[in-house]
Design a protein around this motif. Structure first.
Motif, short mmCIF file in Angstrom:
data_model
loop_
_atom_site.label_atom_id
_atom_site.label_comp_id
_atom_site.label_asym_id
_atom_site.label_seq_id
_atom_site.Cartn_x
_atom_site.Cartn_y
_atom_site.Cartn_z
N LYS A 157 -7.62 -3.72 -2.54
CA LYS A 157 -6.81 -2.62 -3.05
C LYS A 157 -7.10 -1.28 -2.35
O LYS A 157 -6.30 -0.37 -2.40
N TYR A 158 -8.24 -1.17 -1.73
CA TYR A 158 -8.63 0.09 -1.11
C TYR A 158 -7.73 0.39 0.08
O TYR A 158 -7.53 -0.44 0.96
N ASP A 159 -7.17 1.61 0.07
CA ASP A 159 -6.18 2.02 1.08
C ASP A 159 -6.87 2.73 2.24
O ASP A 159 -7.38 3.85 2.08
N HIS A 160 -6.86 2.10 3.42
CA HIS A 160 -7.57 2.66 4.57
C HIS A 160 -6.77 3.73 5.30
O HIS A 160 -7.29 4.34 6.24
N ASN A 179 -15.34 -3.11 9.00
CA ASN A 179 -15.73 -3.77 7.75
C ASN A 179 -15.91 -2.72 6.67
O ASN A 179 -16.47 -1.65 6.93
N ASP A 180 -15.42 -2.99 5.47
CA ASP A 180 -15.57 -2.03 4.38
C ASP A 180 -17.04 -1.77 4.06
O ASP A 180 -17.40 -0.68 3.61
N ASP A 181 -17.86 -2.77 4.25
CA ASP A 181 -19.30 -2.61 4.06
C ASP A 181 -19.88 -2.06 5.36
O ASP A 181 -19.96 -2.77 6.36
N TYR A 182 -20.29 -0.80 5.34
CA TYR A 182 -20.71 -0.15 6.58
C TYR A 182 -21.97 -0.78 7.16
O TYR A 182 -22.29 -0.58 8.34
N ALA A 183 -22.67 -1.54 6.33
CA ALA A 183 -23.88 -2.21 6.83
C ALA A 183 -23.54 -3.43 7.68
O ALA A 183 -24.39 -3.99 8.36
N VAL A 184 -22.28 -3.86 7.63
CA VAL A 184 -21.87 -5.06 8.37
C VAL A 184 -20.88 -4.64 9.45
O VAL A 184 -19.70 -4.42 9.17
N ILE A 193 0.26 0.46 6.88
CA ILE A 193 -0.56 -0.70 6.52
C ILE A 193 -1.91 -0.20 6.04
O ILE A 193 -2.69 0.35 6.82
N GLY A 194 -2.17 -0.36 4.76
CA GLY A 194 -3.42 0.15 4.19
C GLY A 194 -4.56 -0.84 4.19
O GLY A 194 -5.70 -0.48 3.93
N GLY A 195 -4.26 -2.12 4.48
CA GLY A 195 -5.30 -3.14 4.48
C GLY A 195 -4.70 -4.48 4.83
O GLY A 195 -3.50 -4.59 5.08
N ILE A 196 -5.53 -5.53 4.83
CA ILE A 196 -5.04 -6.83 5.29
C ILE A 196 -4.26 -7.58 4.21
O ILE A 196 -3.39 -8.39 4.54
N TYR A 210 0.84 -1.21 0.00
CA TYR A 210 0.00 0.00 0.00
C TYR A 210 0.88 1.25 0.00
O TYR A 210 0.58 2.23 -0.70
N PHE A 211 1.93 1.23 0.77
CA PHE A 211 2.89 2.33 0.82
C PHE A 211 3.49 2.57 -0.55
O PHE A 211 3.56 3.71 -1.03
N ARG A 212 3.92 1.50 -1.21
CA ARG A 212 4.56 1.64 -2.52
C ARG A 212 3.59 2.19 -3.56
O ARG A 212 3.99 2.92 -4.47
#
Length: 752
Positions: free
Chosen positions: A441-444, A667-672, A432-435, A278-280
């Protein structure tokens, strides 16, 4: 003489000589046609004297360690002095024993190839190619000329090889060869291969490792040490035997080396894998903008995939490695607990509706929709199954699955973001942008804005202290209904609290009491808190609502890290940054970047000390106490946990004198969301990643500057002002007349 004439008058002999002469003329004409370029341009001596191959851009950590590359071909050039002698000897003994004797073409080998390989079709006779001929092939490739391809290509390569030998010394040819030859796993050049397979530079390769890489040149895939270790080891031994045969190595050392098994230290320089992906990716995006004003030696814009740039970054490779391990250990355990807590009625198990945003946002759906498919056709296409690799913490699985199956599968996963910075400069030390970048691919860290929960409360208390509120001011715990805010009644996580208790600011913050945070906000005023937050470098919109006291605003991890850095940086916020300088392939610095530190403190030194003491109490005896009790950390640490409404987000901010870390889990899905606070609270969901990181750092003296650093001594004034009972209870009369519920109006002010 008469005998020769009679012999030549023999029709058979005469026509044979004519045929041979004609054949020679044709061969010479054929050779001339190739030389003249009729079969494709042959590089001139001038072209060969200015050889330029596409070179990978290297991304280095703060200590100069390679963490990744951007490339079309993974190539990383080195000089002749970087080549160990046993590597050169292994190559010559295996590929070209007469290298120092010929001028690019080994005539003996070439004749053998012509008569045995071409005329007699004997494939076992060897290739007859010299190192220089191979270099010509590596540099310019081969074309398809049908049945005569091998002849045309070999003759073209012989012309190029002769020209190379006339221009370059033998040592320069070896250097060019090692820098361009292809190795397994789409790797070009010995330095890239050494880094990828053994995690070391070429000059550090031992005899066995050098023989493994030289041996793989015969068949990149067939002798790939990652895929076929036994086959690769057998080929290595052949290389060692060749070195003995041609007296480059004595038998004892060769025998000893053959006893060693191949020990790989494989590095993934694939952009989706390896350390800090994610950094790269963020660095790559920044380079697109930063390089706009710079031109290469040809006057063209720099190309990060081919111009061999050297990017120096702030990242600490070793800390990043520990952070990733800590994250993986915790998220694996948390995911299992999360799924168990939801049980068989988990929300991600429900069949997805085609009209849901989860489906309609996907590339597959948008592409099918753009092609004009009907709803039934869309459904059929999205339900079509194919072989698919799916991420699982216990090991990826490959199975037949559809696009909808995949969406449903990934909907269950918790994700995370964690950023650690140097609070005095903003230098990003771990990211660390994600697991797992391959599947998420989404960078948190940079892209995601989530509600920050109780991690916002320190800003509220900072504004209050800075505007004159005394640290030992007491506020009642009891809930209050704010009649002018839709009868909003903020409550606390614990429903069993004594409504007649009053807490000091320190106790309220360290125990994350919602009711008091809102009362403090009401007292100091929303505009003053928003003004402070802006001074701290947070640019995300903060709504002028009382609920911001409980962290309903969406803010990025980068903003949060830069703001919290102020508590150990004289009240000054910082802007997290990733790149320190950019150099060209020769090491000439093109640009350098300095830290962005706020010019003025956002609050007074007194305020800084008070709020920092409050966050120390959060760790020592408050909501983050498990750092001490569960993980046994004795480091100087301040911090703040955060949990958002309905347990959608878990946060933790860890502050040490030389490192500030912000961690989010959700969770990326805000409903969960999390089903229970027990699992989803920041102390359980996010804090353990920081705790595990520090536990690992404590065992490594490399990190002593972080783990053994101490907070500055607290001033006597602050110690005295915090010296009061943490709580007090209303007296009998006050309890008698106060009642359990109160109503009041929330102070409304316009932000000036």
């Amino acid at each position: 003489m008469q005998t020769i004439k009679r012999w030549l008058q023999n029709p058979w002999i005469k026509w044979s000589l004519v045929g041979i002469t004609g054949l020679l003329v044709l061969l010479i004409a054929f050779y001339i046609s190739i030389y003249a370029g009729a079969w494709g341009t042959v590089p001139t001596a001038k072209t060969l004297s200015t050889l330029k191959q596409a070179e990978a851009t290297q991304v280095l950590d703060k200590n100069g360690e390679l963490i990744g590359k951007y490339y079309i071909y993974d190539r990383q050039p080195i000089t002749f002095d970087d080549l160990p002698r046993h590597l050169i000897d292994a190559l010559i003994a295996t590929e070209d024993v007469r290298f120092y004797e010929h001028e690019g073409i080994d005539n003996k080998s070439l004749l053998r190839v012509f008569f045995k390989s071409i005329l007699l079709q004997d494939k076992s006779s060897g290739g007859g190619s010299t190192i220089t001929l191979q270099l010509a092939k590596n540099l310019f490739g081969r074309k398809d000329y049908g049945k005569i391809s091998i002849i045309v290509n070999k003759l073209k390569e012989s012309i190029i090889a002769s020209r190379i030998e006339a221009i370059y010394s033998k040592n320069e040819i070896l250097t060019l060869y090692f820098n361009t030859v292809p190795f397994p796993d789409n790797t070009y050049g010995i330095e890239s291969a050494a880094q990828k397979f053994f995690n070391k530079s070429t000059k550090e390769l031992n005899l066995s490792e050098a023989a493994v890489l030289v041996g793989s040149l015969k068949a990149n895939n067939g002798y790939n040490p990652r895929l076929y270790p036994e086959r690769s080891q057998s080929r290595r031994d052949v290389v060692l035997q060749q070195m003995v045969k041609y007296e480059y190595l004595d038998e004892d050392r060769a025998s000893s080396t053959m006893q060693d098994t191949i020990a790989l230290d494989y590095q993934h320089f694939n952009h989706d894998m390896g350390v800090a992906p994610y950094f790269r990716e963020v660095v790559k995006k920044q380079l697109d903008s930063l390089l706009k004003n710079y031109k290469n030696e040809n006057g063209d814009p720099y190309n990060i995939y081919s111009d061999g740039l050297i990017i120096h970054t702030t990242l600490d490779y070793q800390m990043q490695t520990l952070a990733e391990t800590a994250m993986q250990e915790h998220m694996r355990e948390l995911q299992a607990a999360y799924e168990k807590d939801h049980g068989n009625r988990a929300p991600w198990k429900k069949e997805l509706n085609l009209k849901s945003s989860t489906v309609s946002r996907t590339k597959a759906y948008k592409k099918l929709k753009a092609n004009g498919l009907s709803e039934s056709q869309l459904k059929d296409s999205l339900r079509a199954k194919r072989e698919m690799e799916l991420f699982e913490w216990e090991g990826n699985v490959t199975e037949k699955a559809s696009t909808l199956d995949s969406l449903q599968h990934y909907r269950k996963f918790l994700n995370t973001g964690m950023l650690s910075i140097d609070p005095t400069t903003g230098a990003v030390l771990s990211y660390i942008g994600g697991i797992d970048y391959r599947y998420f691919k989404y960078d948190h860290v940079s892209q995601s804005k989530r509600q920050v929960g109780s991690t916002f409360k320190p800003f509220v208390y900072t504004a209050a202290i800075d505007n004159g509120m005394k640290p030992c001011t007491y506020f009642p715990v009891r809930a209050v209904t704010y009649t002018n805010v839709d009868d909003w009644t903020p409550t606390n996580a614990s429903e069993t609290e004594d409504p007649y208790l009053n807490y000091t600011l320190e106790t309220a913050l360290s125990n994350s009491i919602n009711t008091i945070a809102v009362k403090v906000l009401n007292k100091v005023g929303i505009p003053k808190v928003i003004e402070l937050v802006k001074k701290l470098g947070i640019t995300s919109e903060i709504p002028e609502q009382p609920s911001i006291a409980l962290g309903t605003a969406g803010i990025t991890l980068k903003e949060m890290a830069g703001a919290f850095a102020s508590y150990v940086n004289q009240g000054k916020s910082v802007t997290p940054y990733l790149i320190t300088k950019i150099a060209d392939k020769n090491g000439t610095v093109l640009a350098e970047y300095n830290p962005k530190i706020a010019e003025e403190a956002a609050y007074t030194e007194y305020t800084r000390e008070v709020v920092l003491e409050m966050m120390k109490a959060t760790v020592d005896e408050g909501t983050a106490a498990r750092l001490r009790t569960t993980y046994g950390l004795s480091n100087d640490i301040a911090g703040k946990t955060g949990t958002t409404q309905d347990n959608k987000d878990g946060w933790f901010v860890g502050i040490t004198p030389r490192l500030v870390s912000v961690t989010w889990v959700g969770n990326d899905d805000y409903a969960v969301g999390f089903k229970s606070t027990r699992i989803g609270q920041g102390a359980n969901a996010a804090l353990p990643i920081f705790a595990k990181l520090y536990t690992k750092m404590n065992t490594d003296t490399t990190f002593d500057r972080y783990t053994k650093s101490k907070f500055d001594a607290t001033s006597p004034e602050v110690r005295d002002d915090l010296d009061c009972e943490p709580e007090k209870r209303d007296n009998f009369l006050k309890r008698l007349f106060s009642g359990k519920k109160k109503k009041k109006r929330f102070k409304k002010e316009k932000n000036e």
